[in-house]
Design a protein around this motif. Sequence first.
Motif, PDB file in Angstrom:
ATOM      1  N   LYS A 238     -11.781  -4.238  11.664  1.00 18.74           N
ATOM      2  CA  LYS A 238     -10.799  -3.341  12.291  1.00 18.74           C
ATOM      3  C   LYS A 238     -10.345  -3.895  13.638  1.00 18.74           C
ATOM      4  CE  LYS A 238     -11.839   1.176  10.283  1.00 18.74           C
ATOM      5  NZ  LYS A 238     -12.198   2.578  10.584  1.00 18.74           N
ATOM      6  N   THR A 427      -7.373   2.651   6.082  1.00 13.88           N
ATOM      7  CA  THR A 427      -7.689   3.616   5.025  1.00 13.88           C
ATOM      8  C   THR A 427      -8.590   2.981   3.967  1.00 13.88           C
ATOM      9  OG1 THR A 427      -5.622   4.828   5.358  1.00 13.88           O
ATOM     10  CG2 THR A 427      -6.716   5.091   3.223  1.00 13.88           C
ATOM     11  N   ASP A 430     -12.025   2.466   5.536  1.00 12.27           N
ATOM     12  CA  ASP A 430     -12.728   3.744   5.663  1.00 12.27           C
ATOM     13  C   ASP A 430     -13.265   4.206   4.319  1.00 12.27           C
ATOM     14  OD1 ASP A 430     -12.263   3.844   8.374  1.00 12.27           O
ATOM     15  OD2 ASP A 430     -10.483   5.127   8.211  1.00 12.27           O
ATOM     16  N   GLU A 434     -17.131   5.044   3.686  1.00 13.28           N
ATOM     17  CA  GLU A 434     -17.584   6.343   3.181  1.00 13.28           C
ATOM     18  C   GLU A 434     -18.413   6.230   1.911  1.00 13.28           C
ATOM     19  OE1 GLU A 434     -14.006   8.536   2.757  1.00 13.28           O
ATOM     20  OE2 GLU A 434     -13.639   8.712   4.915  1.00 13.28           O
TER      21      GLU A 434
END
Length: 436
Positions: A238, A427, A430, A434
């Motif tokens: 990131k 996205t 992530d 998750e």
Amino acid sequence: MPQDPNDEPASVLLERIKAEKERLIKEGKIKRSKKSGSSDTLHYENVPFEVPSSWVWCRLEDITVLIEDCPHTTAKDEGKGYPLVRTPNIGEGQLLLDGVHRVSKEVYDKRNVRAVPQVDDIIYAREAPAGNVAVIRENEQVCLGQRTVLIRPMNTLIDSVWLTYAMLTPYSRNHLISKATGSTVTHVNMASIRPFDLPLPPLSEQHRIVAEIKRWFALIDQIEQGKADLQTIIKQTKSKILDLAIHGKLVPQDPNDEPAIELLKRINPDFTPCDNEHYQNLSKGWATCRLEDIVDYEQPTAYIVNSTSYNDTYPIPVLTAGKSFIIGHTNEVEGIYSNLPCIIFDDFTTDSKLVEFSFKVKSSAMKILQVKKGIEIDFVAMFMSITRLIGDTHKRYWISEYSKLVIPVPPHAEQKRIIDAVYKAFTKLDTIMESL
């Protein structure tokens, strides 16, 4: 796991343990336990659950030679000497001795007068909180702390590591803790520990169970380490994406875009681009300026929360620009910031956050930032998220230094393309995070 029909049945093992205990009692090496009831019957009418035919139900006191409560007095940390095992030092299977309190030889002798902990002994936490169990694996002399219980399995006939795992099972934990007493602080009584019923496997199977658990635990540790490594890689990725974004290397340039210099001159007709060596190879169509050229700030005084009596059921979040971000919720209806989106900036740490919901703030130690028309606030937030000033002095940074930082500005259309590319990449990252 599969049973081995060649194993000596646990019922025979239990008889051998009983005979060995009788020998040790006659030789004066151990004392006869004060049992709360007979444990000679090996088959109960109402057992908690069925076990393999080679196993047998027994009581904890049947397979141990010692179950000793610790002294009920506290011992002060003397900084050196013998490790004092208190309940926080009892993990799930092993002792946690990093940063452990230590006591002198005199305190050690006084506290261990009834029983001296040995390698392969088990220490049980009966309070604060109850349920953790650890085996003494290292040849280190430890001292019993308050709220602990020393359990010594029958040497050579019971695998102490197996017994530790057996006492860590949900059945054992729940059974013992269900009998805990006390209102403010609950504790497991010794009267519940000694006659505790547990299923006993053959000795060979105890060893196999331990080996299998260790194998799975080692695999889990590898997975957890891999998960931690992947999380680190995702964070680094990131950061790299943002770095590429603010240097014009994330999306291709479009020669038809209006150059950023035109945008900056509309904001300020007298604007002159900054000279900065760091951005000397700027992408075509980009320009540089200071943050203060494109960002306005506001003091947060009017939005400071009056009461810190937070409640998660209240509607308005109270923010700080630091790691905590949302530190609570308030039901105050006055002084709510709602000119969104905005950036909150910690004037001392130079942390920043992009905010898209109404809020109040904790203190005046921040600035609330808005960008000029034609500048995408998300792009500025990306730049600020990877641009920190950390000094040795406790001072406010925005006016004196941070607002003077040079930021590379792409054409407005490219700002939007960069934001879209960053959010799409984030996205996906992530989603991976998750799923770990």
